[in-house]
Design an enzyme around this catalytic site. Sequence first.
Site, short mmCIF file in Angstrom:
data_model
loop_
_atom_site.label_atom_id
_atom_site.label_comp_id
_atom_site.label_asym_id
_atom_site.label_seq_id
_atom_site.Cartn_x
_atom_site.Cartn_y
_atom_site.Cartn_z
N ASP A 111 0.64 -1.27 0.15
CA ASP A 111 0.13 0.05 0.04
C ASP A 111 0.75 1.31 -0.09
O ASP A 111 0.24 2.35 -0.26
CB ASP A 111 -0.98 0.08 1.53
N HIS A 112 2.09 1.25 0.21
CA HIS A 112 3.00 2.43 0.30
C HIS A 112 3.67 2.85 -0.99
O HIS A 112 3.61 3.76 -1.57
CB HIS A 112 4.09 1.99 1.47
N ASP A 166 3.75 -0.96 11.52
CA ASP A 166 3.18 0.31 11.13
C ASP A 166 2.74 1.14 12.35
O ASP A 166 1.90 0.59 13.10
CB ASP A 166 2.35 0.50 9.78
N ARG A 177 -0.48 12.95 9.89
CA ARG A 177 0.86 13.82 10.37
C ARG A 177 1.55 15.22 9.30
O ARG A 177 0.97 14.98 8.17
CB ARG A 177 2.25 12.88 10.18
N SER A 224 6.58 7.86 12.85
CA SER A 224 6.53 6.27 12.08
C SER A 224 7.28 5.27 12.93
O SER A 224 8.21 5.48 13.63
CB SER A 224 7.10 6.52 10.76
N ARG A 281 8.97 3.30 11.39
CA ARG A 281 10.01 2.52 10.68
C ARG A 281 11.33 2.21 11.38
O ARG A 281 11.86 3.22 11.94
CB ARG A 281 10.35 3.78 9.35
#
Length: 638
Positions: A64-65, A119, A379, A532, A534
């Site tokens: 999806d990213h 996520d 964000r 995030s 990440r």
Amino acid sequence: MKKTLTYKILENHLVSGEMTAGEGIAIKIDNTLTQDSTGTMAYLQYEAISEDKVKTKRSVAYIDHNMLQTGPENMDDHIYIQTVTDKIGVIYSRPGNGICHRLNLERFSMPGETLLGSDSHTPTCGGVGMIAIGAGGLDIAAAMAGSEYYLTMPKVVGVKLTGKLGNGVSAKDVILEVLRRLSVKGGVGKVIEYYGEGVKSLTVSQRGSITNMGAELGATTSIFPSDSETLKFFKAQGREDDFKELRADEGCIYDEDLEINLSELKPLAACPHSPDNVKDVKELEGTKITQVSIGSCTNSSYEDLMTAAKILKGNTIADNVSLTIAPGSRQVLDMLSRDGGLSDLINAGARILECGCGPCIGMGQSPNSGGVSLRTFNRNFKGRSGTVDANVYLVSPEVAAYSAIKGEIADPYGKIDFVVEEPNEYIINDNMFIMPKPDKNKVSVKGPNIKPFPKASVIYNNFDLKVVTKLEDNITTDDIMPSNAKLLPFRSNIEYLSEFCLRPVDENFSKKAKAEEKGSIIVAGDNYGQGSSREHAALAPLYLGAKVVITKSFARIHKNNLINNGIVPLTFTDEADYDNIDIDDILSAKDMLKQLDGDEIIVKNETKNKEYKLKLEVSDRERMLLKNGGLINYLKNK
């Protein structure tokens, strides 16, 4: 003992530890999710741990990213994820199917179960009564391999909702009000649990918007009860058998209390450049805008987009405005098409993007230089949109659509004469989910851009390392590891990404860090690593030789990611010591492996001839991770 809903679910999944706020616990994980931006690394790490079928009840990999394919890198990652998930028993959601959080809410959410996702917005599924937690990819890999998940037992903040949302007021305004009151670090070490009569007036999609943005509070997760509205949602999704009624005990005691009267809320906006910089939209009326983007995992439900469509119907967006729509799932897009909303959006001048994260993560649709962008996202950190000098405001779909017509920020309060209800029946089509046929003899396909992840090592027992950078408060993971359309395709190539590490706040960091053959130290202020989940924000500094990070405080997920990768996270006992340290100072420590057994680490500034007492705020298990040089080494040694 009368129990909170949070306590009940954690207790039901407790593997070890005492359920006292602040104590370390371990819980069983039922479900995991990954997305392609973090997933490639998570599956590489899984393959380093195990070749067996995953041991969770259900794991899903979403694409999806990174869907903008201007080179082979993104599709190479997708093929790797598809082949490795088929090998190990993970459901694969194909590109175009939708955003992980919206899809997981629709098709796989389960009241009373636990979900760990790579996520930070994984708590979206708290909208149906799940304990859904965002974490780093390595934690997900370990959970899929059968390991319990370790966390600090959170405090539970009870948010009592009363009243009912007014005309033009949205669920987005609820979470913006919570952010206004608590701030971006007000939820650290806490779960935000919603209850009260006002909850009954909120649909599951509205609840998901609220729990989704609980990530911006720094909270462990957020949760709603599972009730008649939840049952309605599950029936509409054809999943009535998955429903389970769950709520807190009447009269249970929360660690902290907050009360919000929904009837008193007005439309709100988070102003540049932080989600907690919240003002009434009325104060901002007349501010000229150049872009409006509606979508993201926060606000891309059928209700959100149909509301925008009804506001825009029969109108044309202002000449000075570009409007984009990113549906949260193929189901949402299909239903918009069926019910006429898609036509209304197109005829008003909206540009329809594919079902994915898109502009929320800097994947296209950057604003113009100095532009003002209204976004229904979660964000608005400086530069996250892809335009460093843009001013991004976070608003509801109602404010976004109404303002797109006016060409300036406009207040819809009292001006919307309709309500979009949660559908009684959704269009169900799961043909874009590929069900795995696990077999350890299958081969995962790795393109040339997929590089090995950097291996962590044990901290030097005695070190003298240079401070290569000194950073301010609220440094985000976007600052540490930028995530824009140019860099996202290289999420599986840490060597390349490391060149851009910390560039938004220290453009020479990578060069300086690589010059230190023994490794280096990063010093920062408050709330370091917010944003995030990440893991790349830990992996890139690891690759560049970071051994220790010293701050006033850490954001939860980033601190966990540092520990998982063997980087020692320390905080100042006396915050005034932050002012005493400068770039290029040499910091030393003796008997570090022994010091890791305690809560206090003594570090000497050789340049200033000054000694600092630093706090090591970790669990016993995390000490073991640091002593082994990270989670993978620990699991292998174990």
